[in-house]
Design an enzyme around this catalytic site. Structure first.
Site, PDB file in Angstrom:
ATOM      1  N   LYS B  63       5.755  39.831  -6.227  1.00  0.00           N
ATOM      2  CA  LYS B  63       6.818  39.903  -7.233  1.00  0.00           C
ATOM      3  C   LYS B  63       7.224  38.501  -7.693  1.00  0.00           C
ATOM      4  CE  LYS B  63      10.256  42.896  -6.511  1.00  0.00           C
ATOM      5  NZ  LYS B  63      10.644  43.859  -7.569  1.00  0.00           N
ATOM      6  N   ARG B 133      15.841  40.774  -3.674  1.00  0.00           N
ATOM      7  CA  ARG B 133      14.750  41.727  -3.437  1.00  0.00           C
ATOM      8  C   ARG B 133      13.675  41.087  -2.572  1.00  0.00           C
ATOM      9  NH1 ARG B 133      14.693  45.347  -8.646  1.00  0.00           N
ATOM     10  NH2 ARG B 133      15.944  44.025  -9.985  1.00  0.00           N
ATOM     11  N   GLY B 142       8.632  50.616  -2.572  1.00  0.00           N
ATOM     12  CA  GLY B 142       9.652  51.378  -1.857  1.00  0.00           C
ATOM     13  C   GLY B 142       9.793  51.036  -0.397  1.00  0.00           C
ATOM     14  N   MET B 144      10.381  48.013   1.034  1.00  0.00           N
ATOM     15  CA  MET B 144      11.292  46.943   1.403  1.00  0.00           C
ATOM     16  C   MET B 144      12.630  47.192   0.717  1.00  0.00           C
ATOM     17  SD  MET B 144       9.545  45.054   3.441  1.00  0.00           S
ATOM     18  CE  MET B 144      10.620  43.623   3.464  1.00  0.00           C
ATOM     19  N   ARG B 405       3.014  43.732 -12.363  1.00  0.00           N
ATOM     20  CA  ARG B 405       2.020  43.721 -11.290  1.00  0.00           C
ATOM     21  C   ARG B 405       0.832  44.568 -11.738  1.00  0.00           C
ATOM     22  NH1 ARG B 405       5.457  47.560  -7.077  1.00  0.00           N
ATOM     23  NH2 ARG B 405       5.809  49.238  -8.556  1.00  0.00           N
ATOM     24  N   HIS B 521       8.496  57.889  -6.327  1.00  0.00           N
ATOM     25  CA  HIS B 521       7.871  57.538  -5.049  1.00  0.00           C
ATOM     26  C   HIS B 521       6.710  58.480  -4.733  1.00  0.00           C
ATOM     27  CE1 HIS B 521       7.471  57.766  -0.632  1.00  0.00           C
ATOM     28  NE2 HIS B 521       7.611  56.447  -0.718  1.00  0.00           N
ATOM     29  N   SER B 830     -32.102  57.904  13.474  1.00  0.00           N
ATOM     30  CA  SER B 830     -30.928  58.237  12.679  1.00  0.00           C
ATOM     31  C   SER B 830     -29.742  58.247  13.638  1.00  0.00           C
ATOM     32  CB  SER B 830     -31.098  59.598  12.016  1.00  0.00           C
ATOM     33  OG  SER B 830     -29.926  59.900  11.296  1.00  0.00           O
ATOM     34  N   CYS B 897     -26.376  59.452  10.085  1.00  0.00           N
ATOM     35  CA  CYS B 897     -25.924  60.729   9.578  1.00  0.00           C
ATOM     36  C   CYS B 897     -24.622  61.032  10.291  1.00  0.00           C
ATOM     37  CB  CYS B 897     -26.959  61.820   9.804  1.00  0.00           C
ATOM     38  SG  CYS B 897     -27.462  62.037  11.503  1.00  0.00           S
ATOM     39  N   TYR B 917     -30.537  53.409   5.233  1.00  0.00           N
ATOM     40  CA  TYR B 917     -29.816  54.379   4.421  1.00  0.00           C
ATOM     41  C   TYR B 917     -28.625  54.935   5.187  1.00  0.00           C
ATOM     42  CZ  TYR B 917     -31.997  58.124   7.150  1.00  0.00           C
ATOM     43  OH  TYR B 917     -32.381  58.944   8.173  1.00  0.00           O
TER      44      TYR B 917
END
Lengths: 939, 939
Positions: B63, B133, B142, B144, B405, B521, B830, B897, B917
């Site tokens: 901020k 703030r 929300g 802080m 932001r 929120h 695998s 897997c 993979y």
């Protein structure tokens, strides 16, 4: 020591080629050896000289090397030659072909035997007969095949009759030869459940003649039998029995080599970790006969008593008998010494006159031969510096030595012989230690029968292998395996045992046979396995088909319990209570003292009660490595409070229940600390899942609900809520500590309050608090911080100082893999190899019986990984854990608890990878001490 | 791009000290930073200039850095200063003390604000009020605490009234300040279940005055309320509310720093992996007021639509309102643009005249301010090269920017914005790929509601986070956690959500609120979590105590099922069937194409049916990495044959039953091979224990016995015999193959016969036969030899060529540890990380719910190891397995897997350690493709 013995044996006239021959064998693997093509394959012995030596076992096999050694020492050994193990390697590497040079060498050496004995092989007038026997590097009793009387045919049998002046002997020898050769070389075996077809013919003849004993058959009868045997072979196998002695010889040689890969040989090798590439040698030796008449005998002798180790000449013989009759246990043999014979008669209640008449000793029957044999036994023992097991034959009053080898012995005998030989300055202490197999002393430590117990004696047999055992009766090896796999304890009851029974003997608690003596198959193998065995209990009438035996009018059926005392030969009905061992003699203590001076690994015990702790301390435990607190919770007085705790709806209710347990637990630790004063005590906080403390059946739940005044439905629901699909991997160990901190805090309080109380009384206590089942360092960090805060609070309040530590079990694979992180929070590690094995293999010990025996049987696993640590897999986890743990915290104290701590092979591994101590059950403490000494000696 | 943006921002007039300041923050850890004692702690912004910059987030927080950046760009930002995160670090490192130099610096900077706005802090005539703030490095919405209107007391409130000419505003500001400060700084929270005591006072006053809205209270009422608030604080906390503005300021600064360690902040940080050492900055800024009258407003705006990504200015505002009112969702806000307002009214069925009168857009109400705001939004988006989320206040017709932001967005929006911005040449493709969180695209791939399904519409709310979800209604976060832990799917229904609800939102399938809009929120957090959310469904009448909500006359109780469509805002009763996703737009395909060009890791799917395989192939799967054959066995037609096989008394009976299964299995593989033509298909042979195929209850057993014509007692006994204590570690996987070879041979035959049939039809098949649960190389050697012999026999018989391979799963820890031995027998590995995690942690997935949530909650485990691969422990096993495997067999193909194959963090790990993979469920294939691209970009 073997090496000194070898040096002093320089007088045996070794041929020039020896050095090269030794070199060509060495310790190389098959391919290299198999390539040897034109080398030396045959080694002659006899006439007071030999090409080989005792230290050439790799080339000549044990039997061949010792025959050569005996011949070299000038002892009376029938001449013969050994075909070396190189030939076996060549044979298997070349699709069962022999080296080209072999035939000529065999012919040469056969000629040397002929020259030595003055008879010719195949000579119809005065034929040379030979035995063909296997002989591998390691003694494999009964595992390999033997052929006797080889060289007989319809012509040479007449020569034998002429030379022996004994037609019956001639035909009996021939029929034995055909029978043995037919079985071993030609492979004529009984089919399915039929009785031995050769024996059937024999039996039919006896029936026809109205006689009950082989010896009552006439020469003619036996001649007819040889014809019938040959017809049987022709009919069953479609081949003609070979008449050419050379064809017979090569067939037998091939059969010996072939038998190296027969299933029972493979099983035996697997059992004793003998590599297949070693191969076997073949011994071809001139026959001598123990069955030419009453001035003949055959037997086995030991230079000391193989059961007790007593320094007394000992053995069995059979008069007028051949070869394998003693070992096979077909007739009950007589004692060599008068002393043993008299002692036996006393035990059996046989009158002295009857004994002297019917079962006299060799000492009484043939005193000259006996004296010579005893002299030779003493000489060989001094020569080899170890107790010898001899085979001999007396042919018409002349003694011949057929074999010598280091004698198998019971653990008690091994200990006594080893310690005695140090005193006799035959060997040094390190050698004495090496002579006793740590695993074998198990039988010295296990309880014997309670002398005070009421017993129901069934019968008495030969005390063939000491110890005591109870189990359910089974009548076959397969039955034994099945029952044992189901967790039942069994006694294998057989008329006699054979190598086919080994897998059953392995799993049985003990072995009982109706035939055979101290040297019978059952006795020898049972001693090797450290199992209790009663042999030759000849009163037994065993009916396999009916699954029953009767003795003295009593019937004992399959699955009934019996108890054996292998040290007295007694057999009892039912389960007889046991008491502590009788094996801890002065020699035993002496040997263990030597072990303690040699070993570097400490040995602790797993003990949950003051009594266990006291037993273990008496066995030399140097602390407790694992004190399981949950067993204390099962005490009937306490289980109620434990259940209250489990069923509590909140942590306040749990704490109220724990309040009740606190003084009890404190009392446990007070007693244990007192027994172990001055030694460390590792206490594992509660480990099992809570549902283990609750009843499961509807009825038990209703009962408990009534007792506790709660709603059964509630209790049932709570129990169901605690149920787990895989309890092994569930809410247990430190997870309980994290979720219900009050349980561990009660235990820690009990430990520290007990420690403080004793510390004030000047009793030295070293509590080591152990947190189980840690998978992640955060678990340990959390619980250790809580425990430490409480400990310090108690120490401050009590104002005493107690040097406590807090460590962890490493029993979850992840803990070993992240041991560096975990070591930062741990004062010590204790590897819990039981769970590490379960999780590392993904193998539940409770469920593995369905396939694990098959896995071991088929060699998929080399051994049961719960009995012997799997060094390549689980061992790798341990190596990683130790390496990472010590890297993060140098000098970290590391131990092992769990069954492996008492397994010699696993102890050796622990010594190698850097453990500080092993911990095992009290009765295994001495085993671990000795195994640790072995490990120190081999490093 | 961020770096380019920063370079071009050179025009902002940075002070000389910037370089040093930047240097003093850097990326060092707390201790070093905490030692900074006399450095620079404060950074001023305002009046078209600033000490800080956007790239100083580490020092100024998000901020503060963006406020500085905006001020530097000359945008209208109320002047203020930022207390750097270094002070937070210092504060926690020095037992909550400030650096000595801080007070003087704060006084200096306060004076600069006073000079800029022309008012003095604490001046009774014309007081400066400030907001305080928090502002951490990462956006923590929300989480802080904030204090507004700071500087008011009984004297300055009079000055405020004088300056604003508005007594009601003055007293309302003061009561808001006391309320906020009392809560956040002084810590006056409701006790137990009581309602907020401040709100109680407010409600009592409204009742006394007979009004229903805050705005109907008079200045006098509000003045009385301030007294009551102060009395409440005095009574509850025993302290006097501070009157000194400086005391107020330091109290607020302390509260912000203190709130960095409050439980909800800690939870949030854990959730988003934000380290505690970052600390927060504190922003002290001159107040501007959105609540001075109807020419005032406050709101939030997005430079593009955060739900769809559409390039359209978007946002909400409230007229005559202060600060947090929009975000808190107390009143339903109005749209910024007329277009959005009209569209909303259309959906809700609100007439245009009514809309324009009652809920007009900012565009219509204050066109000048709107135009300025839209211009600024465009400028900031170009400047930051990313979609911006702005906060603004309009005070008497003048626009002030309070925050900018990078805006949170749905996955659909993220994809569209990223691809659009590449087309707009704002960013390059790699940046576009990095902008889309792989985990987030899950919501694009999951099915939506079936448009054809019959639905029972309950109500409509704001489509706050897209996707669809069904679940049972719960009314609190705790209820949600409990139900989810029990495996139930839930929808969290709340009037509005707050940070206290985060743990419940985490486990819920979706969130439904009665209040709040797109920026509430609930909406912001749900989008961040990729969960479906319908917000502001204002018809709902929710009664927490009764566990019920009513809407349009219908009652919905706790545990009833409802379904949400987060893309339309619709709420349905019951479970509505789902259909395939709607998220695969052209932009999505474009982005995935870029991902495929970047990644090196292949992505396969876990698919057991032709349908799954087809879905996965459409999602870009490059083969099947895991085809589980057991699922095929559960088919009702087949289960009977399977049971016959299991209940067979011998292997002949088993083979007969298997004969029946063979053609079915062959059919399965034919279909799957056909779908995956040209791609490899890894088929795992039967894995689960056989008892999984048998019924368990007495009734089911009786039924099956009747059906199969067998004795129920027999069946029951057989089922009991198959029971296992720990089935996870029992007779399953390759152990079945070893014990019952005929099962695997049937499966291998089915695979190869199917492959041959297709090969003859010129379909390219690449079967990879996978043997599960191998712990020891001997298991694999045995089974592979059997399988290979059969394959070769079939290939020879069918006279075609199929390039098959035989490999193994590495899912048992021992297999990873002995991977060198195993690799010699395996064509591929695998890693089965599900079982590897279960065994490596000693943690049963079926039982872990009892404690795993608590473990994650308490940070003992950083994450659920079944969702995200544990890299340090299980990852170490994998590293060992890969290293040993490839050492023994260079180039060994290695895959993974199991669930982890679709988890982005785990995919990144797989890329790092050298997998070829990953394989995951069909819907996760695109996630894995994108995650693999991310991994390639960060290497």
């Amino acid at each position: 020591m073997e090496s000194r013995a070898v040096k002093r044996r320089g007088r045996s006239s070794a041929p020039k080629t020896r050095a090269r021959a030794t070199k060509s064998t060495g310790r190389r693997r098959v391919p290299a050896r198999a390539r040897v093509a034109g080398g030396r394959y045959l080694y002659f012995f006899g006439n007071g000289a030999a090409d080989g030596r005792a230290d050439m076992k790799n080339t000549l096999g044990g039997k061949g090397a010792n025959l050569a050694e005996m011949a070299g020492l000038g002892l009376p050994v029938p001449p013969g030659f050994t075909i070396s193990t190189d030939v076996c390697a060549y044979y298997y590497a070349h699709d069962r072909q022999y080296p080209p040079a072999l035939r000529a060498q065999v012919a040469d050496h056969l000629a040397k035997i002929e020259a030595a004995v003055g008879r010719r092989f195949g000579d119809p007038k005065n034929p040379l007969l030979v035995s063909v026997r296997s002989g591998a590097r390691a003694s494999m009793p009964g595992m390999m095949d033997t052929v006797l009387n080889l060289g007989l045919n319809h012509q040479t049998v007449q020569g034998l009759i002429a030379a022996s002046q004994n037609a019956r002997f001639g035909w009996d020898s021939y029929r034995r030869f055909i029978q043995m050769y037919g079985d071993v070389v030609l492979g004529l075996k009984p089919e399915g459940n039929e009785p031995d077809p050769f024996e059937e013919i024999l039996e039919a003849k006896k029936t026809a003649r109205g006689v009950s004993d082989d010896t009552d058959l006439s020469a003619d009868d036996l001649r007819e039998i040889t014809h019938q045997f040959k017809a049987l072979i022709r009919q069953r196998l479609g081949v003609e029995f070979p008449d050419d002695p050379h064809e017979q010889l090569w067939g037998a040689i091939g059969a010996v080599f072939g038998s190296w890969q027969n299933p029972r040989a493979i099983t035996y090798r697997k059992l004793y970790n003998i590599p297949a590439y070693w191969g076997t040698a073949v011994n071809v030796q001139a026959m001598v006969f123990g069955n030419l008449g009453d001035d003949c005998a055959t037997g086995v002798a030991f230079s000391r008593d193989p059961a007790t180790g007593e320094r007394a000449f000992y053995g069995d013989f059979l008069r007028n008998a051949q070869g394998e009759d003693v070992v096979a246990g077909i007739r009950t043999p007589q004692h060599l010494t008068k002393r043993a014979s008299v002692a036996w008669a006393t035990v059996q209640g046989v009158a002295e006159t009857k004994r002297a008449a019917r079962l006299p000793s060799l000492e009484e029957l043939m005193p000259r031969c006996f004296a010579q044999l005893e002299r030779i036994a003493r000489q060989l023992e001094r020569h080899y510096r170890d107790m010898q097991d001899l085979e001999f034959t007396i042919e018409r009053g002349r003694l011949w030595m057929l074999q010598t080898r280091v004698g198998k012995r019971t653990a008690a005998a091994a200990v006594k012989i080893a310690v005695d030989m140090v005193r006799e300055r035959l060997i040094d202490r390190d050698t004495a230690l090496r002579r006793v197999d740590p695993a074998s002393i198990d039988q010295l430590l296990h309880p014997g029968l309670d002398p005070a117990a009421e017993k129901h004696l069934l019968t008495r047999g030969v005390p063939a292998s000491p110890g005591a055992a109870s189990g359910e009766v089974v009548f076959s090896a397969d039955e034994a395996t099945t029952a044992a796999a189901a967790g039942r304890k069994v006694i294998l009851v057989r008329i006699e045992t054979s190598p086919e029974d080994i897998h059953g003997m392995q799993v049985a608690e003990g072995i009982l046979t109706a035939r055979g003596g101290q040297a019978s198959h059952a006795a020898v193998v049972a001693r090797g396995m450290g199992k209790c065995c009663v042999a030759g209990a000849s009163d037994l009438d065993i009916r396999y088909e009916a699954g029953v035996f009767t003795v003295g009018g009593e019937r004992v059926q399959r699955d009934q319990w019996i108890t054996l005392d292998g040290s007295t030969g007694e057999v009892f009905l039912g389960r007889v209570p046991m008491v502590a061992s009788r094996g801890q003699t002065g020699e035993f203590r002496t040997l263990m003292g030597w072990a303690d001076r040699v070993r570097r690994l400490k040995v602790r015990c797993n003990a949950d009660t003051p009594n266990d702790a006291a037993v273990a301390r008496a066995f030399g435990a140097e602390g407790i490595g694992l004190c399981r607190t949950e067993h204390m919770f099962f005490d009937p007085e306490r289980i109620r409070a434990v259940r209250e705790m489990i069923l509590a709806r909140d942590s306040a209710g749990r704490e109220r229940a724990l309040e009740k347990l606190l003084p009890m637990q404190r009392g446990d630790f007070l007693a244990i600390f007192r027994v172990m004063a001055g030694l460390p005590v590792t206490i594992r906080l509660l480990d099992p899942p809570l549902h283990e403390f609750l009843p499961h059946g509807d009825e038990e739940i209703a009962h408990l609900a009534a007792e506790m005044g709660v709603d059964p439905a509630d209790l049932s629901a709570r129990s169901a809520a605690l149920h787990e699909v895989n309890p092994m991997l569930g809410l247990r160990g430190c997870r309980l500590g994290v979720v219900h901190p009050e349980i561990y805090l009660m235990q820690v309080r009990a430990i520290m309050e007990a420690a403080c109380q004793l510390a004030r009384d000047k009793v030295k206590v070293f509590p080591e608090i152990m947190i189980p089942l840690v998978a992640h360092v955060h678990e340990l960090r959390t619980l250790r911080a809580q425990a430490r805060a409480l400990c310090d609070e108690i120490l401050a309040a009590e104002a005493v100082s107690v040097p406590y530590t807090i460590g962890t079990m490493i029993e979850v694979p992840r803990a070993a893999l992240t041991a560096d992180e975990i070591a930062r929070e741990a004062d010590f590690f204790s590897f819990g190899t039981n769970d590490l094995t379960q999780m590392g293999f993904g193998l539940s010990r409770d469920d593995a019986a369905k396939f694990l025996p098959q896995y071991v049987e088929r060699g998929i696993f080399a051994a049961d990984p719960f009995a012997t640590l799997d060094q390549s897999g689980i061992g790798e986890l341990i190596r990683i854990g130790i390496e990472k743990g010590r890297r993060a915290r140098p000098g970290l104290k590391i131990g092992i608890c769990g069954e492996h701590g008492g397994d010699p092979a696993s102890v050796a591994f622990c010594a190698t990878v850097g453990f500080d101590y092993v911990s095992c059950s009290p009765y295994r403490v001495p085993i671990a001490r000795l195994a640790a000494a072995h490990a120190a000696l081999t490093r």
